[in-house]
Each structure stands twice: as C-alpha cells, then as structure tokens.
Design a protein around this motif. Structure first.
Motif, PDB file in Angstrom:
ATOM      1  N   ARG A   1       0.820  -1.217   0.000  1.00  0.00           N
ATOM      2  CA  ARG A   1       0.000   0.000   0.000  1.00  0.00           C
ATOM      3  C   ARG A   1       0.851   1.263   0.000  1.00  0.00           C
ATOM      4  O   ARG A   1       0.547   2.228  -0.715  1.00  0.00           O
ATOM      5  CB  ARG A   1      -0.943  -0.009   1.205  1.00  0.00           C
ATOM      6  N   ASP A   2       1.919   1.287   0.815  1.00  0.00           N
ATOM      7  CA  ASP A   2       2.745   2.499   0.911  1.00  0.00           C
ATOM      8  C   ASP A   2       3.504   2.761  -0.390  1.00  0.00           C
ATOM      9  O   ASP A   2       3.641   3.907  -0.822  1.00  0.00           O
ATOM     10  CB  ASP A   2       3.727   2.384   2.077  1.00  0.00           C
ATOM     11  N   LEU A   3       3.991   1.683  -1.023  1.00  0.00           N
ATOM     12  CA  LEU A   3       4.692   1.838  -2.288  1.00  0.00           C
ATOM     13  C   LEU A   3       3.750   2.378  -3.357  1.00  0.00           C
ATOM     14  O   LEU A   3       4.119   3.271  -4.129  1.00  0.00           O
ATOM     15  CB  LEU A   3       5.279   0.495  -2.729  1.00  0.00           C
ATOM     16  N   VAL A   4       2.534   1.861  -3.396  1.00  0.00           N
ATOM     17  CA  VAL A   4       1.551   2.343  -4.361  1.00  0.00           C
ATOM     18  C   VAL A   4       1.222   3.811  -4.098  1.00  0.00           C
ATOM     19  O   VAL A   4       1.080   4.612  -5.027  1.00  0.00           O
ATOM     20  CB  VAL A   4       0.271   1.478  -4.293  1.00  0.00           C
ATOM     21  N   LYS A   5       1.147   4.169  -2.827  1.00  0.00           N
ATOM     22  CA  LYS A   5       0.820   5.555  -2.479  1.00  0.00           C
ATOM     23  C   LYS A   5       1.910   6.519  -2.929  1.00  0.00           C
ATOM     24  O   LYS A   5       1.615   7.653  -3.322  1.00  0.00           O
ATOM     25  CB  LYS A   5       0.596   5.671  -0.974  1.00  0.00           C
ATOM     26  N   THR A   6       3.170   6.094  -2.875  1.00  0.00           N
ATOM     27  CA  THR A   6       4.254   6.970  -3.335  1.00  0.00           C
ATOM     28  C   THR A   6       4.149   7.249  -4.834  1.00  0.00           C
ATOM     29  O   THR A   6       4.749   8.184  -5.334  1.00  0.00           O
ATOM     30  CB  THR A   6       5.636   6.367  -3.041  1.00  0.00           C
ATOM     31  N   ARG A   7       3.390   6.429  -5.548  1.00  0.00           N
ATOM     32  CA  ARG A   7       3.172   6.634  -6.988  1.00  0.00           C
ATOM     33  C   ARG A   7       1.898   7.419  -7.257  1.00  0.00           C
ATOM     34  O   ARG A   7       1.403   7.461  -8.375  1.00  0.00           O
ATOM     35  CB  ARG A   7       3.117   5.285  -7.713  1.00  0.00           C
ATOM     36  N   GLY A   8       1.336   8.023  -6.204  1.00  0.00           N
ATOM     37  CA  GLY A   8       0.159   8.876  -6.369  1.00  0.00           C
ATOM     38  C   GLY A   8      -1.150   8.136  -6.489  1.00  0.00           C
ATOM     39  O   GLY A   8      -2.124   8.676  -7.024  1.00  0.00           O
TER      40      GLY A   8
ATOM     41  N   MET B   1      -2.457  -8.497  -9.098  1.00  0.00           N
ATOM     42  CA  MET B   1      -1.416  -8.052 -10.016  1.00  0.00           C
ATOM     43  C   MET B   1      -0.098  -7.868  -9.266  1.00  0.00           C
ATOM     44  O   MET B   1      -0.083  -7.349  -8.143  1.00  0.00           O
ATOM     45  CB  MET B   1      -1.846  -6.731 -10.666  1.00  0.00           C
ATOM     46  N   GLU B   2       0.976  -8.302  -9.878  1.00  0.00           N
ATOM     47  CA  GLU B   2       2.293  -8.078  -9.276  1.00  0.00           C
ATOM     48  C   GLU B   2       2.508  -6.581  -9.091  1.00  0.00           C
ATOM     49  O   GLU B   2       2.164  -5.779  -9.954  1.00  0.00           O
ATOM     50  CB  GLU B   2       3.388  -8.648 -10.171  1.00  0.00           C
ATOM     51  N   VAL B   3       3.097  -6.209  -7.945  1.00  0.00           N
ATOM     52  CA  VAL B   3       3.246  -4.796  -7.649  1.00  0.00           C
ATOM     53  C   VAL B   3       4.122  -4.093  -8.683  1.00  0.00           C
ATOM     54  O   VAL B   3       3.912  -2.910  -8.997  1.00  0.00           O
ATOM     55  CB  VAL B   3       3.790  -4.588  -6.221  1.00  0.00           C
TER      56      VAL B   3
ATOM     57  N   LEU C   1       0.989   2.470 -13.567  1.00  0.00           N
ATOM     58  CA  LEU C   1       0.800   3.815 -13.042  1.00  0.00           C
ATOM     59  C   LEU C   1       1.795   4.801 -13.654  1.00  0.00           C
ATOM     60  O   LEU C   1       1.546   6.010 -13.677  1.00  0.00           O
ATOM     61  CB  LEU C   1       0.941   3.817 -11.517  1.00  0.00           C
ATOM     62  N   ALA C   2       2.927   4.278 -14.128  1.00  0.00           N
ATOM     63  CA  ALA C   2       3.951   5.147 -14.690  1.00  0.00           C
ATOM     64  C   ALA C   2       3.659   5.547 -16.126  1.00  0.00           C
ATOM     65  O   ALA C   2       4.191   6.527 -16.627  1.00  0.00           O
ATOM     66  CB  ALA C   2       5.328   4.476 -14.613  1.00  0.00           C
ATOM     67  N   VAL C   3       2.828   4.746 -16.800  1.00  0.00           N
ATOM     68  CA  VAL C   3       2.410   5.045 -18.169  1.00  0.00           C
ATOM     69  C   VAL C   3       0.890   5.086 -18.186  1.00  0.00           C
ATOM     70  O   VAL C   3       0.244   4.756 -17.197  1.00  0.00           O
ATOM     71  CB  VAL C   3       2.949   3.994 -19.163  1.00  0.00           C
ATOM     72  N   ARG C   4       0.334   5.533 -19.321  1.00  0.00           N
ATOM     73  CA  ARG C   4      -1.116   5.706 -19.354  1.00  0.00           C
ATOM     74  C   ARG C   4      -1.721   4.849 -20.460  1.00  0.00           C
ATOM     75  O   ARG C   4      -1.829   5.298 -21.599  1.00  0.00           O
ATOM     76  CB  ARG C   4      -1.439   7.186 -19.562  1.00  0.00           C
TER      77      ARG C   4
END
Length: 210
Positions: free
Chosen positions: A106-113, A185-187, A194-197
């Motif tokens: 969760r924290d890693l995902v949060k750092t990606r907005g 899904m693998e993190v 999240l890095a691409v659209r």
C-alpha cells in the motif's frame, strides 16, 4: 360499506400526494422485483457481460466504506489513480493473500500517487473490525449484492456475492480503466501501469507520460 368508503378516501389522498420520494428521477424505472441490497442510485449502472478493458470508462457506483461513509467511483478517480481489488467475502480463504498484498504494497503504491481500495460483499460492520485487526489502512468498500463487481464485468450477471476470486482493476484519475486482471497483479506491474497511461487505442499500447 364504511370500510369501502374509507378505502376510496385513502386511495384518493395517496393519488393526490404524488410520488412518495423526494426525487423521483433518482429511482430508475425497472420491471420485475427489486434487487435486494442494491443502492437505488446504482440501479442505473448497466451490468457488463465481459470484464472492463483498458480505456473503458469506470462505472459509476456508490458503495459504503468500513466507517459507514458513502464513496463513489467518481470521488475515487477525480484526483488520483486507484488500485481496486475486488474480493470474495472477507472470510474466504482467497482473501488472505490479498490482505498480505495490501499490507506489503500500500505504501509503495501511495508513493506513486495512487490509493489501494478493496471491494467486498461483506457488510461494513464486519469490514471495520477486520480492517483494523489486519492493519490495512485502506478503504474497504461493501458491495453486498455484487452489483459493483457485475458492473465491472468481473462476476456472473446473476451473482449476488460478487467475485469468486480476486480481481485487480486500476482506475485512472481521468475516470478510465488502466488495467483489469484476474488475480492479484504483481506490484511491479502495478507500478509500471501507473507510470504510463494505457489508453486502449491502437491495440492497447501505452502512452508515455510527457
């Protein structure tokens, strides 16, 4: 005779009162019996026969979190990306790996907005203590009728208990689906998405963020 006259008077009074709801437009016209456990505001949302795909619009839903607050998918995707993990009932063995995934990532995902959100048919009064006991620190939304899972096309149209296995859906802040995958899904894949659209255009290729 008196009973008949009384019945006529009551029927006439009710007919003159108009609809017994403050906003009749909020309740869609439906044929057949009511759907138990479905918020009337969600009944306008169409159910899908196939899972959502990259580029699809995120279905509009209003679900209740473990604190009793109503949360809409519009709110979730207005200003942030959201990793939505659809789960079976919280007492299902399939939920255990998802709980561990949330705690670890969760924290890693949060750092990606982005925020992680769980969706389960389990009621809010059960989700609250479970979320606290499991130290989840994420919103756990209740989908008691499975309507939300079916609106995303992740459960059979006749299902009243949501999905029978976890699904991961990444909803972009533009209100579009970035990814939908059966299972957790693998993190690393979540972070890449999240890095691409992903737009779903041109065969689903990724558009790099400029």
């Amino acid at each position: 005779m008196i009973r008949w006259v009384y019945g006529v008077l009551v029927a006439g009074l009710l007919a003159g009162c108009g609809p017994l709801v403050s906003d009749p437009d909020a309740l869609p016209e439906r044929s057949g019996p009511p759907v138990v456990g479905v918020d009337a505001r969600n009944l306008r949302t169409e159910l899908r026969r196939t899972p959502v795909a990259v580029g699809d619009e995120v279905p509009f839903l209003i679900l209740t979190d473990q604190l009793g607050n109503d949360v809409s998918t519009v709110e979730l995707t207005t200003s942030q990306d959201t990793v939505m993990i659809f789960l079976p009932p919280m007492d299902s063995p399939a939920v255990r790996p998802a709980v561990q995934w949330v705690r670890q990532n969760r924290d890693l995902v949060k750092t990606r907005g982005a925020e992680v959100v769980l969706v389960t048919p389990t009621p809010p009064e059960v989700n609250g203590p479970l979320a606290k006991a499991e130290d989840l620190h994420v919103a756990v939304l209740s989908d008691p009728s499975g309507w939300g899972a079916r609106a995303f096309g992740l459960a059979h149209r006749s299902s009243t208990s949501g999905v029978n296995r976890p699904w991961t859906v990444i909803a972009g802040r533009e209100g579009r689906v970035y990814a939908a995958q059966s299972g957790l899904m693998e993190v690393t894949e979540v972070i890449q998405t999240l890095a691409v659209r992903p737009t779903g255009e041109d065969g689903g290729v990724f558009d790099l963020i400029k």
